[in-house]
Motif scaffolding. Structure first.
Motif, PDB file in Angstrom:
ATOM      1  N   GLY A  23      -3.308  13.743  23.677  1.00 39.92           N
ATOM      2  CA  GLY A  23      -3.058  14.832  24.619  1.00 39.92           C
ATOM      3  C   GLY A  23      -3.267  16.158  23.924  1.00 39.92           C
ATOM      4  O   GLY A  23      -3.320  16.216  22.694  1.00 39.92           O
ATOM      5  N   SER A  49      -1.837  10.343   9.063  1.00 43.49           N
ATOM      6  CA  SER A  49      -3.265  10.671   9.044  1.00 43.49           C
ATOM      7  C   SER A  49      -3.626  11.518   7.828  1.00 43.49           C
ATOM      8  O   SER A  49      -2.745  12.087   7.175  1.00 43.49           O
ATOM      9  CB  SER A  49      -3.622  11.481  10.287  1.00 43.49           C
ATOM     10  OG  SER A  49      -3.489  10.702  11.439  1.00 43.49           O
ATOM     11  N   TYR A  93      -9.772  15.329  10.632  1.00 42.78           N
ATOM     12  CA  TYR A  93      -8.578  14.492  10.789  1.00 42.78           C
ATOM     13  C   TYR A  93      -9.040  13.036  10.792  1.00 42.78           C
ATOM     14  O   TYR A  93     -10.136  12.742  11.278  1.00 42.78           O
ATOM     15  CB  TYR A  93      -7.883  14.759  12.126  1.00 42.78           C
ATOM     16  CG  TYR A  93      -7.279  16.131  12.272  1.00 42.78           C
ATOM     17  CD1 TYR A  93      -5.923  16.347  12.036  1.00 42.78           C
ATOM     18  CD2 TYR A  93      -8.057  17.216  12.658  1.00 42.78           C
ATOM     19  CE1 TYR A  93      -5.353  17.607  12.185  1.00 42.78           C
ATOM     20  CE2 TYR A  93      -7.491  18.482  12.809  1.00 42.78           C
ATOM     21  CZ  TYR A  93      -6.145  18.672  12.577  1.00 42.78           C
ATOM     22  OH  TYR A  93      -5.587  19.917  12.712  1.00 42.78           O
ATOM     23  N   ARG A 160      -7.892  25.518  20.228  1.00 46.40           N
ATOM     24  CA  ARG A 160      -7.015  24.459  20.732  1.00 46.40           C
ATOM     25  C   ARG A 160      -6.914  24.496  22.259  1.00 46.40           C
ATOM     26  O   ARG A 160      -6.867  23.451  22.905  1.00 46.40           O
ATOM     27  CB  ARG A 160      -5.626  24.567  20.071  1.00 46.40           C
ATOM     28  CG  ARG A 160      -5.620  24.017  18.663  1.00 46.40           C
ATOM     29  CD  ARG A 160      -4.389  24.371  17.870  1.00 46.40           C
ATOM     30  NE  ARG A 160      -4.548  23.966  16.475  1.00 46.40           N
ATOM     31  CZ  ARG A 160      -4.005  22.894  15.923  1.00 46.40           C
ATOM     32  NH1 ARG A 160      -3.201  22.131  16.607  1.00 46.40           N
ATOM     33  NH2 ARG A 160      -4.243  22.581  14.662  1.00 46.40           N
TER      34      ARG A 160
END
Ligand SMILES: Nc1ncnc2c1ncn2[C@@H]1O[C@H](COP(=O)(O)OP(=O)(O)OP(=O)(O)O)[C@@H](O)[C@H]1O
Ligand SMILES: Nc1nc2c(ncn2[C@@H]2O[C@H](COP(=O)(O)O)[C@@H](O)[C@H]2O)c(=O)[nH]1
Length: 211
Positions: A23, A49, A93, A160
């Motif tokens: 999300g 991560s 990431y 973002r």
């Protein structure tokens, strides 16, 4: 009867299904995840991560992320150490195989907090997680939450919010997520998340009681 018994036995042996939380940035994934970890101690394990972004105040290397350089991350990706990786808001990431294996070896429900590219990449693996999309009630509220969090520069915030706009569209795609939870009132969203995960939570509790 035997079929049901053996299918239960097989699923218990395979361990609990992992959970993907995805999300837009600022929707509340980490907040919900933290609540789960606090309420269900010894049931969930976070897939830590790797990222090339800088740690935020209060974040810990090895707990929130493994903070690495671009060179180190690229080398590890090239070595086949990651099950998925993505570039988000200018930073890399990725979920390493070891991050997931560490959690699964403890027979815990492995939680992956990943972006939409990660969701698509995980779909191509045999991880078989439960896919949960966490959404904010509106773009305006999302922006306010991100601004109030005070973690992003204006440039990062714009990136973002742009990614969020794309994410909201994708989250409506048929079959991509098992459930979409709108995180308006935190406690209500949290209760909904628990209902989705109840079967896996009970399986882990039952297994740990029988050990
Ligand atoms: N239901 C809610 N009502 C009001 N504020 C909330 C709610 N849920 C989360 N927040 C706040 O919104 C901000 C963003 O939440 P959070 O950091 O959990 O988002 P996130 O989805 O994990 O973001 P990112 O992907 O950037 O890590 C935080 O400051 C958090 O305290
Ligand atoms: N594809 C992946 N996305 C990831 C991973 N770890 C985190 N994320 C997502 O990145 C954004 C930004 O996170 P932030 O901590 O910088 O705010 C967010 O949407 C995360 O879900 C990963 O391993 N793979």
């Amino acid at each position: 009867m035997y079929v049901r018994y053996f299918s239960r036995l097989l699923s218990a042996m395979a361990g609990p299904r992992p959970v993907v939380l995805s999300g837009p940035s600022g929707a509340g994934k980490s907040t919900l995840l933290k609540k789960l970890m606090e309420e269900y101690n010894g049931v969930f394990g976070f897939s830590v991560s790797h990222t090339t972004r800088q740690p935020r105040p209060g974040e810990e290397n090895g707990k929130d992320y493994h903070y690495v350089t671009r060179e180190a991350m690229q080398m590890a990706i090239d070595n086949g150490e990651f099950i998925e990786s993505a570039v988000f808001s200018g930073n890399m990431y990725g979920t390493s195989k070891a991050a997931v294996q560490d959690v699964q070896a403890k027979n815990l429900i492995c939680i992956l907090d990943i972006d939409m590219q990660g969701v698509r990449n995980i779909k191509a693996t045999d991880l078989n997680p439960i896919y949960v999309s966490i959404q904010a009630p509106s773009m305006e509220i999302l922006e306010k939450r991100l601004r109030d969090r005070k973690t992003e520069s204006e440039e990062s915030l714009e990136k973002r919010l742009h990614a969020a706009f794309v994410d909201i569209g994708f989250s409506k795609e048929e079959g991509l997520f098992d459930v979409v939870i709108v995180n308006d009132i935190l406690e209500v969203a949290y209760e909904k998340l628990k209902v989705v995960l109840l079967e896996e939570i009970n399986q882990v509790k039952k297994t740990s009681m029988s050990l």
